[in-house]
Design an enzyme around this catalytic site. Structure first.
Site, short mmCIF file in Angstrom:
data_model
loop_
_atom_site.label_atom_id
_atom_site.label_comp_id
_atom_site.label_asym_id
_atom_site.label_seq_id
_atom_site.Cartn_x
_atom_site.Cartn_y
_atom_site.Cartn_z
N HIS A 120 -8.83 4.59 -1.60
CA HIS A 120 -7.58 4.09 -1.40
C HIS A 120 -7.18 3.09 -2.61
CE1 HIS A 120 -4.10 2.29 0.19
NE2 HIS A 120 -4.47 0.99 0.93
N CYS A 177 -13.70 1.26 7.41
CA CYS A 177 -12.91 0.59 6.11
C CYS A 177 -12.86 1.59 4.99
CB CYS A 177 -13.52 -0.70 5.59
SG CYS A 177 -13.76 -1.86 7.01
N SER A 178 -11.71 1.74 4.44
CA SER A 178 -11.60 2.63 3.21
C SER A 178 -11.90 2.05 2.17
CB SER A 178 -10.04 3.04 3.06
OG SER A 178 -9.26 1.78 2.99
N CYS A 180 0.58 -1.14 -0.06
CA CYS A 180 -0.15 -0.08 -0.11
C CYS A 180 0.87 1.27 0.18
CB CYS A 180 -0.91 0.03 1.29
SG CYS A 180 -1.86 -1.54 1.48
N LYS A 203 -10.08 6.99 4.10
CA LYS A 203 -11.33 6.76 4.21
C LYS A 203 -12.33 7.17 3.52
CE LYS A 203 -14.70 4.95 6.44
NZ LYS A 203 -15.50 5.16 5.19
#
Length: 389
Positions: free
Chosen positions: A336, A212-213, A84, A332
């Site tokens: 992402h 969660c994103s 990431c 968020k």
């Protein structure tokens, strides 16, 4: 400071059904070159951050940057992957290239196309950023399950705090409404985030969907330059410091209530920059899950261990607080798209420092911190940025 961002580009983040990975790369890169006033032939090298891990059938994406302009033909173009943090890894490689003296201008792009893959494929692909031998032995809940284990450990040590996570989610959703590039641009409020419902189910206890994103598509790009590029640049943002630190990968070898690799990278970046937390105007940090942002409050020294909740409950991290965190909406709300994230964070910071952040603008922003991580704070990248002209 010796190296600078002199131009940047950013596509919308979201479920972009009409866009493929090539068009995302070309749009972000083209915008960055135009913004920098840099011609394609002035670029000495290209670095592209792309995680993929099976989410897109189009792997090997670095050569696609050449689709922007034939004058990029025969320039060295290299893909960089570090989970990431692939975007920040590409940035670091571009900065290393400049530091080596091999060239004067570098184009860096971060990209990910996630939404064409099914949910099961995305979940499995993201698990490639964890330690498959052991981290996942007791979960079938994907990467959310990995961070749920962290939340469980933190709650066991410092008390149940689902309401704190909901406050972080609500804050970032509010911030996202002011970001025209964000995937999620709706203020859904604390009550919604703090309530389990059909629209906000528990994904991996104790994490709800709002913790969660989202799965996103998008790209971001910057033009990096050595000092020779300052003469023709309309404005520039310099790196006061940048640090990479790699943590042990197996979670059983670490304290789940702390992000020690994040603390190491951040602390060294601040020391190298010669600044303290009180000197920063804001920070963009890696809130892939709300529990990650909570632990980052403690990792960067904003709050003591176990007291991260104070940062959100007492308003320290709001846009008008002592250290605004993720005025862009963070992962968020902004989204992402994995390989794009690190570059996007630096673009968002550059916009703030040059007064170009529009409705997101933190008044008088002068100094920024950026923290991007790959895996569970395994690949850790921290930068301190300031406007150079």
């Amino acid at each position: 400071m010796e190296h600078y961002m002199i131009g940047w580009g950013h596509t919308p983040f979201g479920k972009l059904a009409d866009r493929d990975i090539e068009s995302l790369i070309v749009d972000a890169a083209g915008e960055a070159l135009a913004d920098a006033g840099t011609a394609a032939e002035e670029i000495d090298a290209v670095f592209l951050g792309h995680f993929n891990s099976g989410m897109s059938p189009q792997d090997f994406c670095a050569p696609l940057v050449l689709q922007l302009d034939e004058r990029l033909r025969f320039k060295p173009a290299t893909r960089v992957e570090n989970a990431c943090a692939s975007g920040s890894a590409a940035l670091h490689q571009g900065l290393n290239y400049l530091a080596s003296g091999a060239g004067h201008r570098v184009l860096v792009v971060g990209v990910e196309k996630m939404t064409d893959a099914g949910a099961a494929q995305v979940a499995d692909s993201l698990l490639g950023a964890s330690y498959r031998k052991s981290d996942l032995a007791d979960t079938e809940l994907g990467f959310a399950g990995v961070f749920a284990r962290i939340a469980q450990a933190y709650f066991a040590a410092y008390g149940e705090q689902t309401d704190v996570l909901a406050r972080i989610a609500a804050k970032n959703h509010r911030n996202g409404t002011r970001n025209p590039h964000a995937h999620l641009q709706k203020d859904i409020g604390f009550d919604f985030c703090n309530t389990t419902s059909e629209k906000n189910p528990v994904v991996a206890p104790p994490l709800r969907r709002t913790d969660c994103s989202p799965v996103s598509d998008g790209a971001a790009a910057v033009v990096l330059s050595d000092a020779s590029g300052l003469t023709g640049a309309s404005r520039a943002v310099g790196f006061r410091s940048r640090v990479q630190a790699t943590e042990l990968m197996p979670m059983e070898r670490r304290d789940l209530t702390r992000l020690e690799g994040a603390a190491y990278a951040w602390g060294n970046a601040m020391e190298q920059a010669g600044v303290g937390l009180e000197d920063l105007s804001f920070a963009e940090v890696h809130d892939c899950f709300t529990i990650a942002e909570l632990l980052i409050y403690e990792a960067i020294g904003l709050a003591p261990r176990g007291q991260g909740r104070r940062a959100i409950e007492e308003g320290w991290v709001e846009p008008d607080g002592r250290l605004p965190i993720n005025p862009s909406g963070g992962l968020k709300a902004k989204g992402h798209p994995v390989g794009a994230t690190g570059v996007s964070m630096h673009v968002m910071a550059a916009k703030q420092l040059t007064g170009e952040a529009g409705a997101m603008q933190i008044p008088g922003a002068e100094l920024a911190g950026v923290f991007n991580m790959g895996g569970v704070a395994v690949a850790n990248y921290a930068s301190v940025l300031e406007r150079a002209r």
